[in-house]
Motif scaffolding. Structure first.
Motif, mmCIF file in Angstrom:
data_model
loop_
_atom_site.group_PDB
_atom_site.id
_atom_site.type_symbol
_atom_site.label_atom_id
_atom_site.label_comp_id
_atom_site.label_asym_id
_atom_site.label_seq_id
_atom_site.Cartn_x
_atom_site.Cartn_y
_atom_site.Cartn_z
ATOM 1 N N ASP A 39 0.730 -1.132 -0.087
ATOM 2 C CA ASP A 39 -0.047 -0.009 0.092
ATOM 3 C C ASP A 39 0.798 1.010 -0.031
ATOM 4 O OD1 ASP A 39 -2.418 -1.355 0.266
ATOM 5 O OD2 ASP A 39 -1.603 -1.742 2.385
ATOM 6 N N TRP A 40 0.374 2.429 -0.464
ATOM 7 C CA TRP A 40 1.114 3.552 -0.574
ATOM 8 C C TRP A 40 1.074 4.228 0.751
ATOM 9 C CZ3 TRP A 40 4.231 4.823 -4.496
ATOM 10 C CH2 TRP A 40 3.847 4.224 -5.713
ATOM 11 N N GLY A 41 2.345 4.740 1.084
ATOM 12 C CA GLY A 41 2.504 5.607 2.416
ATOM 13 C C GLY A 41 1.937 6.978 1.997
ATOM 14 N N GLU A 85 11.029 10.756 4.626
ATOM 15 C CA GLU A 85 10.739 9.331 4.406
ATOM 16 C C GLU A 85 9.365 9.083 4.347
ATOM 17 O OE1 GLU A 85 11.636 5.927 7.542
ATOM 18 O OE2 GLU A 85 13.227 7.649 7.683
ATOM 19 N N SER A 86 8.814 8.205 3.271
ATOM 20 C CA SER A 86 7.436 7.883 3.590
ATOM 21 C C SER A 86 7.345 6.517 4.063
ATOM 22 C CB SER A 86 6.899 7.718 1.956
ATOM 23 O OG SER A 86 5.609 7.499 1.840
ATOM 24 N N LYS A 87 6.594 5.645 3.846
ATOM 25 C CA LYS A 87 6.251 4.483 4.530
ATOM 26 C C LYS A 87 7.482 3.435 4.183
ATOM 27 C CE LYS A 87 3.000 0.742 4.676
ATOM 28 N NZ LYS A 87 1.526 0.074 4.215
ATOM 29 N N THR A 88 8.085 2.924 5.348
ATOM 30 C CA THR A 88 9.300 2.041 5.351
ATOM 31 C C THR A 88 9.122 0.534 5.921
ATOM 32 O OG1 THR A 88 10.434 4.216 5.573
ATOM 33 C CG2 THR A 88 11.655 2.087 6.119
ATOM 34 N N LEU A 163 8.641 12.533 -1.625
ATOM 35 C CA LEU A 163 8.211 11.393 -2.137
ATOM 36 C C LEU A 163 7.212 10.564 -1.572
ATOM 37 C CD1 LEU A 163 10.781 8.682 -0.259
ATOM 38 C CD2 LEU A 163 10.175 10.855 0.563
ATOM 39 N N GLN A 164 6.633 9.222 -2.117
ATOM 40 C CA GLN A 164 5.906 8.415 -1.546
ATOM 41 C C GLN A 164 6.025 7.042 -2.081
ATOM 42 O OE1 GLN A 164 2.129 8.566 -3.652
ATOM 43 N NE2 GLN A 164 0.917 8.043 -1.571
ATOM 44 N N THR A 165 6.043 6.095 -0.791
ATOM 45 C CA THR A 165 6.601 4.790 -1.355
ATOM 46 C C THR A 165 5.391 3.562 -0.759
ATOM 47 O OG1 THR A 165 7.559 4.622 0.789
ATOM 48 C CG2 THR A 165 8.992 5.038 -0.852
ATOM 49 N N LYS A 166 5.526 2.788 -1.941
ATOM 50 C CA LYS A 166 4.611 1.524 -1.777
ATOM 51 C C LYS A 166 5.102 0.231 -0.939
ATOM 52 C CE LYS A 166 1.485 -1.242 -4.880
ATOM 53 N NZ LYS A 166 1.234 -1.659 -6.230
ATOM 54 N N LEU A 179 9.323 -2.819 0.233
ATOM 55 C CA LEU A 179 9.419 -1.678 -0.670
ATOM 56 C C LEU A 179 8.975 -2.221 -2.164
ATOM 57 C CD1 LEU A 179 10.881 1.835 -0.481
ATOM 58 C CD2 LEU A 179 10.521 0.760 -2.923
ATOM 59 N N ASN A 180 8.109 -1.776 -2.819
ATOM 60 C CA ASN A 180 7.634 -2.326 -4.197
ATOM 61 C C ASN A 180 7.783 -1.204 -5.173
ATOM 62 O OD1 ASN A 180 5.939 -5.102 -4.665
ATOM 63 N ND2 ASN A 180 6.339 -4.665 -2.512
#
Length: 188
Positions: A39-41, A85-88, A163-166, A179-180
């Motif tokens: 899921d996106w952070g 940082e976003s989701k980690t 940034l935004q991380t999935k 991280l995807n």
């Protein structure tokens, strides 16, 4: 009942005078090879300035009989000193930061391993790289699992500022990937 002047001054200052409007971004940079899991952070933006450095959180190779996740997180180092940082994911350790020799980030690429099927170990994203203003390329120190896809578009005006991380959450039982995918944001 009237409030003492000192309390009234504190409330006005803390409420209204110190507040800044949230920063807006101009464009979103994406790549086509991101992994399918997770899921996106939250979108995280440098409060001011731009990104000119980064670090990555990477899990070391766990061996053939254990579950690997590879890339777990990305941090951006902003020109005004903030780190965002976003989701980690929970695994691995942070690398030392790498900085553009001059200028700021304008595009990125992601190294991703395609899904391996139900009986093999999925890792999804394993590395990231950035192009600096002026053309210098910075690549994270990580695994070589998967391939780097095409570069994202470049920031047309301005530079990368967020940034935004999935990220796939810990599975408990099953194959973890962490991280995807990632998106980066351009600000003027």
């Amino acid at each position: 009942m009237a409030l003492p002047v000192s309390i009234l001054f504190f409330l006005i200052f803390s409420c209204c005078l110190g507040r800044k409007e949230p920063r807006d971004y101009r464009t979103v940079l994406k790549v086509e090879n991101g992994g399918p899991f997770g899921d996106w952070g939250e979108i995280e933006l440098c409060p001011e300035g731009y990104a000119r450095g980064f670090a990555i959180k990477v899990q070391a190779h766990q061996g053939i009989w254990y579950d690997d996740t590879a890339l777990n997180g990305i941090r951006l180092y902003c020109t005004k000193g903030q780190v965002i940082e976003s989701k980690t994911g929970p695994w691995g350790n942070w690398s030392e930061a790498k900085y553009c020799p001059k200028g700021n980030f304008i595009s990125f690429g992601l190294r991703v391993e395609k899904p391996q099927g139900p009986f093999l170990d999925d890792t999804a994203a394993s590395n990231v790289r950035f192009t600096c203003e002026g053309g210098h390329v910075l690549t994270g120190k990580s695994h070589n699992w998967g391939t780097f896809g095409l570069w994202s578009d470049r920031c047309i005006s301005g530079f990368i500022c967020g940034l935004q991380t999935k990220v796939e959450d810990k599975q408990g039982v099953g194959d973890d990937t962490a991280l995807n995918d990632a998106r980066f944001f351009c600000c003027d």
